[in-house]
Design an enzyme around this catalytic site. Sequence first.
Site, PDB file in Angstrom:
ATOM      1  CD  GLU A 174      -5.457   0.551   0.491  1.00 40.71           C
ATOM      2  OE1 GLU A 174      -5.568   1.743   0.864  1.00 40.71           O
ATOM      3  OE2 GLU A 174      -4.930  -0.325   1.213  1.00 40.71           O
ATOM      4  NE  ARG A 224     -12.128   3.157   3.746  1.00 41.05           N
ATOM      5  CZ  ARG A 224     -12.124   4.121   4.666  1.00 41.05           C
ATOM      6  NH1 ARG A 224     -13.140   4.947   4.757  1.00 41.05           N
ATOM      7  NH2 ARG A 224     -11.118   4.261   5.513  1.00 41.05           N
ATOM      8  CG  ASP A 238      -2.428  -2.504   3.683  1.00 40.74           C
ATOM      9  OD1 ASP A 238      -2.939  -2.614   4.813  1.00 40.74           O
ATOM     10  OD2 ASP A 238      -2.853  -1.721   2.813  1.00 40.74           O
ATOM     11  CG  ASP A 294      -3.363   5.686   2.111  1.00 46.26           C
ATOM     12  OD1 ASP A 294      -3.172   4.477   1.870  1.00 46.26           O
ATOM     13  OD2 ASP A 294      -2.775   6.313   3.021  1.00 46.26           O
ATOM     14  CE  LYS A 305      -0.274   3.694   3.329  1.00 49.07           C
ATOM     15  NZ  LYS A 305      -1.239   4.176   4.333  1.00 49.07           N
ATOM     16  CG  ASP A 334      -1.908   1.148   1.209  1.00 50.36           C
ATOM     17  OD1 ASP A 334      -1.997   1.845   0.167  1.00 50.36           O
ATOM     18  OD2 ASP A 334      -2.594   1.368   2.234  1.00 50.36           O
TER      19      ASP A 334
HETATM   20  N1  BES Z   1      -3.257   0.194   5.088  1.00 47.27           N
HETATM   21  C1  BES Z   1      -3.690   1.416   5.643  1.00 47.27           C
HETATM   22  C2  BES Z   1      -3.966   1.326   7.143  1.00 47.27           C
HETATM   23  C3  BES Z   1      -2.791   1.054   8.038  1.00 47.27           C
HETATM   24  C4  BES Z   1      -2.116   2.081   8.626  1.00 47.27           C
HETATM   25  C5  BES Z   1      -2.437  -0.237   8.354  1.00 47.27           C
HETATM   26  C6  BES Z   1      -1.068   1.826   9.475  1.00 47.27           C
HETATM   27  C7  BES Z   1      -1.397  -0.500   9.200  1.00 47.27           C
HETATM   28  C8  BES Z   1      -0.712   0.535   9.775  1.00 47.27           C
HETATM   29  C9  BES Z   1      -4.974   1.879   4.970  1.00 47.27           C
HETATM   30  O1  BES Z   1      -5.135   1.495   3.650  1.00 47.27           O
HETATM   31  C10 BES Z   1      -4.980   3.365   5.012  1.00 47.27           C
HETATM   32  O2  BES Z   1      -4.092   3.943   4.477  1.00 47.27           O
HETATM   33  N2  BES Z   1      -5.960   3.925   5.655  1.00 47.27           N
HETATM   34  C11 BES Z   1      -6.064   5.337   5.789  1.00 47.27           C
HETATM   35  C12 BES Z   1      -7.509   5.701   5.604  1.00 47.27           C
HETATM   36  C13 BES Z   1      -7.742   7.174   5.472  1.00 47.27           C
HETATM   37  C14 BES Z   1      -7.143   7.691   4.187  1.00 47.27           C
HETATM   38  C15 BES Z   1      -9.219   7.399   5.501  1.00 47.27           C
HETATM   39  C16 BES Z   1      -5.586   5.716   7.176  1.00 47.27           C
HETATM   40  O3  BES Z   1      -5.821   4.973   8.133  1.00 47.27           O
HETATM   41  O4  BES Z   1      -4.949   6.759   7.308  1.00 47.27           O
HETATM   42 ZN    ZN Z   2      -4.163  -0.285   3.087  1.00 47.94          ZN
HETATM   43 ZN    ZN Z   3      -4.206   2.816   2.258  1.00 48.28          ZN
END
Ligand code: BES
Ligand code: ZN
Ligand code: ZN
Length: 467
Positions: free
Chosen positions: A320, A322, A259, A318, A247, A240
């Site tokens: 993604e 869901r 991920d 990001d 990111k 990811d």
């Molecule tokens: N894979 C990430 C979530 C994540 C963060 C997993 C840290 C493990 C450690 C996910 O896809 C993500 O980036 N989520 C975002 C959502 C936001 C953009 C609404 C997040 O949590 O910041």
């Molecule tokens: Zn992710």
């Molecule tokens: Zn993500």
Amino acid sequence: MNFKIQISKKSKTENQIFLINKESKLKDIISNDKTLKKVKSLLNKSNKSTYLFDGEKISYFVLLDSKLETNRIQASNCFKTLTQLKIDSIAIVSEEKADLNYSFLEGLLLSTYTFNKYKKEAKEFVLNIDVLEKVLSKDELNTLQINVEANSIAKDLVNEPQSYLNAVQYAADIKALGKDAGFDVTIFDKKKIEKLKMGGILAVNKGSIQEPTFVIMEHKPAKALNKKPIVLVGKGVTYDTGGLSLKPTANSMDFMKSDMGGSATVVGTMYGAAKMNLPVHVIGLVSLTDNRPGLDAVAPGDVITMYSGDSVEVLNTDAEGRLVLADALHYAKKYKPEFVFDFATLTGASAAAIGPQGTVCMGNEMNEKTKEKLFKSGIKTHERLVEFPMWDEYGELLKSEIADYKNLGGPYGGSITAGKFLQVFTDYPWMHFDIAGPAYLKAPVNYKQYGGTGVGVRLMLDFLSNY
Ligand code: BES
Ligand code: ZN
Ligand code: ZN
């Protein structure tokens, strides 16, 4: 496997681990032995585990606790001592209750895990364990071994970098695991995913040069206790980057090979359920793809059509997880499942809320007994669960001006709005497990190593065993 374990009548080694409790007979027997007399006073004084090492052999005494997790931690300390002293052959002696013995051995076996595939000089340390009769039954030992093996499989998958484990390779690896453990595997390639119009998976995959896959696993024993299948769904984002909503490189991207942790939980559980031949009909579904910025990548503001037919305004690429999960959750409907569990490293918000100490969960209304069993398994395996509310107001935050939904919530409740998004695609009893906190460790803790933890596998195998 870094261990060999067997039940035996007599130990082939003089290194002995005694599992005792304060009032146990065994302790008296031991204390009648002249050389071990010292231990009794030591144990009485410290009330903690202790050992005697004479330069050649070790006598290690573990005071078992009624809290299973304490025994696992004691086992990891014991393992540290054994490796330091380079003792690779031990016998376990105990007259205590099987569940206490089990927890100690579980901690010991889990401690032996290593991921050495990419090391030129791997430090192989194989622990040879003679379990003396009375400690565990053959069946209990078998269950224990499969549990640990299934957990290791999930850890291996998470620890594999994306340079190896792309979606196509991952599907092939699952196929091989299915052959080994005896569960069926069906792989959908990109063509099939396009034909089905799984728009969530395709959108996330758009910036990638690797093709996505969707994998269906099935364990269907001849005499299953359930009429309707239990379906396990996993997020398998092999890497990811955030996509165009990139990111920041430092810290936040370094561990994003993990991920796909949710999918690893599902694969590990399927492996264990099949190997134990659990009398439950279980289906596993995993959506596999990486998430990258590419010339054709999905862009913030794009509107996509999901497999369910719902339209989604992608405001942050990001978010993604869901999108790929939603298609799998919609696919699950065709099984008319008894209930569905999904596992995903879904939100940083979950990790921020409770850290690696447990798993955030939430879902639809479910049979109370099932839920009770689930939380009980959480405590027993120490893969603890905490439930977040699914109040309607959180769902309001997902309204879009131009589509049915947007993939982004508001300024608070990030784990919950992600859960509310998923809920749209369910019409069955369902629980969502956000394992973003506990799936991957940046430093070892007790019997858990650096890297993937395989969280959820022991939880699910315990839960399914009690079905
Ligand atoms: N894979 C990430 C979530 C994540 C963060 C997993 C840290 C493990 C450690 C996910 O896809 C993500 O980036 N989520 C975002 C959502 C936001 C953009 C609404 C997040 O949590 O910041
Ligand atoms: Zn992710
Ligand atoms: Zn993500």
